[in-house]
Design an enzyme around this catalytic site. Structure first.
Site, PDB file in Angstrom:
ATOM      1  N   TYR A  59       0.833  -1.201   0.000  1.00  0.00           N
ATOM      2  CA  TYR A  59       0.000   0.000   0.000  1.00  0.00           C
ATOM      3  C   TYR A  59       0.871   1.256   0.000  1.00  0.00           C
ATOM      4  O   TYR A  59       1.410   1.672   1.029  1.00  0.00           O
ATOM      5  CB  TYR A  59      -0.927   0.017   1.214  1.00  0.00           C
ATOM      6  CG  TYR A  59      -1.833  -1.196   1.344  1.00  0.00           C
ATOM      7  CD1 TYR A  59      -2.177  -1.971   0.244  1.00  0.00           C
ATOM      8  CD2 TYR A  59      -2.352  -1.566   2.576  1.00  0.00           C
ATOM      9  CE1 TYR A  59      -3.006  -3.080   0.360  1.00  0.00           C
ATOM     10  CE2 TYR A  59      -3.187  -2.669   2.708  1.00  0.00           C
ATOM     11  CZ  TYR A  59      -3.504  -3.421   1.595  1.00  0.00           C
ATOM     12  OH  TYR A  59      -4.323  -4.517   1.726  1.00  0.00           O
ATOM     13  N   HIS A 144       0.436 -12.338   1.443  1.00  0.00           N
ATOM     14  CA  HIS A 144      -0.352 -11.442   0.611  1.00  0.00           C
ATOM     15  C   HIS A 144      -0.435 -11.938  -0.839  1.00  0.00           C
ATOM     16  O   HIS A 144       0.582 -12.045  -1.527  1.00  0.00           O
ATOM     17  CB  HIS A 144       0.281 -10.042   0.637  1.00  0.00           C
ATOM     18  CG  HIS A 144      -0.657  -8.944   0.261  1.00  0.00           C
ATOM     19  ND1 HIS A 144      -0.260  -7.632   0.135  1.00  0.00           N
ATOM     20  CD2 HIS A 144      -1.992  -8.940  -0.004  1.00  0.00           C
ATOM     21  CE1 HIS A 144      -1.290  -6.881  -0.186  1.00  0.00           C
ATOM     22  NE2 HIS A 144      -2.355  -7.657  -0.281  1.00  0.00           N
TER      23      HIS A 144
END
Length: 334
Positions: A59, A144
């Site tokens: 992010y 992830h």
């Protein structure tokens, strides 16, 4: 407002109210947050009772982790839990005037992502995240998006996380993905105790109820439901023709279905976002939902979505009208 009672997350003793904040927006998702605006986001979530914060190196090329860490500085560490993710290492590079908008983040491309699900890569990723967050421990670590790296995750990342849990560096671990079949396999084949599934436990897509939830319930694994608004179509009480579903244009049939659900919600003095937030929490094994937000206003609204329980009659009508499948009927109150 009285916050919802804390719920168990994982098997390591973690607990938090059943609504968490997914901090991708702090990494300038889609567009940059003003310097005087982003510091208000986490405090707004906190004021609304949020005590679980989810982030990732992905992010904003580490920006979200740095901003989250700064936002939580000074807050007693025992009062909140943080999850971050592994699988993408950040390598410095010359931005040369480039941005990262190709990956949806409005930040300089001063790092590049390197996929690495190895034992060494996992340990390095966690060390880097600890530095960016300014923390001495991470409560929950998720592998992830290992869609194309299933073998590497099973042979490298999960054993490494099990070691780190045994060493006390982390408390719990699992994976975070936009699909559920692989998450179900991870539950069966590892000793993970938390799984995050995005977009597959919603009013419009309950596919994770077929594979992930039964095995998670059987093995006492907590499920976190993210992207409960399916990227936008369920985030408003009046879905528009231009609504998005899973980050693309929503099909007309989905818009019609969402509008019908919104109309039923209004009959019981509730909103479509309230339905969307509360539905996953009624399913077996689901411990909490994770919602985003790019402003204090968004977080103030989202943190209240569990405040008014949706009447049971609403769910009955949704099922009777074929809008929710009978074999996935909610099993418990949030």
């Amino acid at each position: 407002m009285i916050s919802p009672a804390p719920v168990r997350i994982g098997r390591g003793g973690l607990s938090a109210p059943p609504i968490g904040y997914g901090a991708a927006a702090l990494g300038n998702l889609y567009s940059a947050l003003a310097e005087d605006a982003w510091p208000e986001v986490v405090p707004a979530a906190w004021a609304g009772g949020v005590r679980y914060f989810d982030v990732a190196p992905h992010y904003g090329l580490g920006l979200a982790e740095r901003r989250l860490g700064e936002s939580l500085r000074g807050v007693p560490r025992e009062e909140y839990i943080v999850s971050t993710k592994v699988g993408r290492l950040l390598e410095p590079q010359d931005a040369r005037g480039r941005d990262d908008l190709a990956n949806l983040f409005d930040v300089p491309a001063d790092h590049r992502r390197v996929r690495d699900y190895s034992r060494d890569g996992v340990r390095r990723s966690i060390d880097d995240s600890l530095t960016r967050l300014g923390l001495d421990r991470i409560d929950l670590v998720l592998v992830h998006d290992p869609d194309d790296f299933e073998t590497e995750a099973l042979e490298g990342a999960f054993p490494a996380l099990s070691e780190l849990r045994a060493e006390g560096v982390i408390t719990s671990f699992g994976a975070g993905m936009n699909q559920s079949p692989m998450l179900a396999r991870f539950v069966r084949e590892t000793d993970a105790d938390v799984m995050m599934v995005a977009g597959r436990l919603t009013l419009l897509d309950q596919s994770a109820a077929d594979d992930l939830l039964p095995i998670a319930e059987e093995r006492n694994v907590s499920v976190l439901a993210a992207a409960v608004f399916n990227s936008g179509i369920l985030a408003t009480d009046a879905p528009a023709e231009s609504s998005t579903f899973d980050y693309g244009p929503a099909a007309g049939a989905l818009v019609t279905k969402a509008r019908t659900m919104a109309a039923i919600a209004r009959r019981y003095d509730r909103t479509l976002p309230e339905l969307a937030a509360q539905y996953p929490l009624r399913l077996p094994a689901v411990a909490a939902i994770v919602v985003g937000g790019a402003s204090a206003q968004h977080l103030a609204r989202n943190s209240r979505l569990l405040e008014r329980p949706v009447p049971e009659e609403t769910w009955v009508q949704l099922r009777e009208e074929g809008l929710l499948p009978l074999d996935r009927a909610p099993a418990r109150q949030p």
